[in-house]
Design an enzyme around this catalytic site. Structure first.
Site, PDB file in Angstrom:
ATOM      1  N   ASP A 155     -39.288  -7.575 -72.202  1.00 19.97           N
ATOM      2  CA  ASP A 155     -38.142  -7.428 -71.291  1.00 19.97           C
ATOM      3  C   ASP A 155     -36.798  -7.935 -71.835  1.00 19.97           C
ATOM      4  OD1 ASP A 155     -40.238  -6.555 -69.713  1.00 19.97           O
ATOM      5  OD2 ASP A 155     -40.006  -8.057 -68.146  1.00 19.97           O
TER       6      ASP A 155
ATOM      7  N   HIS B 210     -32.662  -5.793 -59.764  1.00 15.20           N
ATOM      8  CA  HIS B 210     -32.533  -5.837 -61.225  1.00 15.20           C
ATOM      9  C   HIS B 210     -33.371  -4.732 -61.865  1.00 15.20           C
ATOM     10  CE1 HIS B 210     -36.276  -7.952 -60.422  1.00 15.20           C
ATOM     11  NE2 HIS B 210     -36.650  -7.599 -61.636  1.00 15.20           N
TER      12      HIS B 210
ATOM     13  N   LYS C 148     -43.044  -1.256 -66.731  1.00 14.01           N
ATOM     14  CA  LYS C 148     -43.875  -1.902 -65.707  1.00 14.01           C
ATOM     15  C   LYS C 148     -43.035  -2.225 -64.483  1.00 14.01           C
ATOM     16  CE  LYS C 148     -43.126  -6.395 -67.834  1.00 14.01           C
ATOM     17  NZ  LYS C 148     -42.241  -6.910 -66.765  1.00 14.01           N
TER      18      LYS C 148
ATOM     19  N   CYS D 208     -42.577 -13.182 -66.948  1.00 11.05           N
ATOM     20  CA  CYS D 208     -43.256 -12.062 -67.625  1.00 11.05           C
ATOM     21  C   CYS D 208     -43.921 -12.462 -68.930  1.00 11.05           C
ATOM     22  CB  CYS D 208     -42.293 -10.905 -67.793  1.00 11.05           C
ATOM     23  SG  CYS D 208     -41.890 -10.181 -66.175  1.00 11.05           S
TER      24      CYS D 208
HETATM   25  C1  VGL Z   1     -39.040 -10.883 -64.784  1.00 10.87           C
HETATM   26  C2  VGL Z   1     -38.592 -11.670 -62.695  1.00 10.87           C
HETATM   27  C3  VGL Z   1     -38.573 -10.392 -62.194  1.00 10.87           C
HETATM   28  C4  VGL Z   1     -39.292 -11.203 -66.231  1.00 10.87           C
HETATM   29  C5  VGL Z   1     -39.047  -9.601 -64.309  1.00 10.87           C
HETATM   30  O1  VGL Z   1     -39.093 -10.307 -67.099  1.00 10.87           O
HETATM   31  O2  VGL Z   1     -39.685 -12.366 -66.522  1.00 10.87           O
HETATM   32  N1  VGL Z   1     -38.835 -11.916 -63.978  1.00 10.87           N
HETATM   33  N2  VGL Z   1     -38.799  -9.355 -63.009  1.00 10.87           N
HETATM   34 ZN    ZN Z   2     -38.610  -7.376 -62.240  1.00  7.01          ZN
END
Ligand code: VGL
Ligand code: ZN
Length: 212
Positions: free
Chosen positions: A16, A89, A114, A159
């Site tokens: 991410d 987000h 995802k 994540c």
């Molecule tokens: C994430 C919160 C919400 C991450 C993704 O990539 O850690 N955290 N969505």
């Molecule tokens: Zn997220």
């Protein structure tokens, strides 16, 4: 010192590294862009790289704005258990969902998206947050013959953490490249995540442990 020089059965997993998780983004991780040059150097060390991309529809269940009465960063009771709710987000197709421009995503052999099911969040790259629905990544990595997975990216305590734990459950060796990650750190979640990853058997290393 253990030799972590990557072999052909090693894979770097980049979690991410997207605009919304870096400064100026909708769910900015403090210092999140600091991982970009560290990961850039790692990309040249590994024969194999996969990346994940948080990829939500508008009105995703994990957004506080999609709930009747919730503020961002609160925990709500989902059918599948506790779920933190977030600012909107990584909405599919938006600038915020794109990879950070400094991340050479072209090195990735697979980009796994995802969190695309409107009613289930997915922190882990392997299982959605109901902890039952598989993403298919374990099968892919196994079929490719990878044994050791090296994790980096955002965020350490969400994540990255769940991906590392699930990698171990799926029978891979998992390494956390600590200085190639940054955390959200909600109410001690970074310390809890590090303890959980240690307990699960992950090895914590530094980017410099991976020989040039
Ligand atoms: C994430 C919160 C919400 C991450 C993704 O990539 O850690 N955290 N969505
Ligand atoms: Zn997220």
């Amino acid at each position: 010192m253990t030799d972590y020089r990557p072999t052909p059965t090693d894979c770097l997993v980049v979690i991410d590294v997207q605009n919304d998780f870096t400064p100026g983004g909708a769910l900015a991780v403090a210092d999140g862009d600091a991982v970009v040059p560290v990961i850039d150097a790692l990309l040249d060390r590994f024969d194999h790289v996969v990346a994940t991309q948080d990829w939500h529809p508008a009105n995703h269940f994990s957004f506080a704005s999609a709930q009747e009465n919730a503020q961002p960063f609160e925990t709500i009771a989902a059918e599948y258990g506790p779920q933190t709710v977030w600012p909107d987000h990584c909405v599919q197709g938006t600038k915020g969902a794109e990879f950070h421009p400094g991340f050479r995503a072209q090195r990735a052999e697979l980009i796994l998206r995802k969190g695309y099911r409107i009613g289930i969040d997915s922190y882990s790259a392997f299982y959605e947050n109901d902890r039952q629905t598989r993403t298919g990544l374990a099968g892919y990595l196994r079929e490719r013959g990878f044994k050791r997975l090296f994790f980096c990216g955002l965020a350490t305590d969400f994540c990255v953490r769940w991906s590392v734990e699930d990698a171990l459950k799926e029978g891979f060796d998992a390494f956390l490249i600590e200085d190639a990650c940054r955390a959200i750190d909600l109410d001690g979640s970074l310390d809890a995540a590090l303890a959980a990853m240690d307990e699960a058997g992950a090895k914590r290393i530094a980017a410099s442990d991976i020989a040039a």
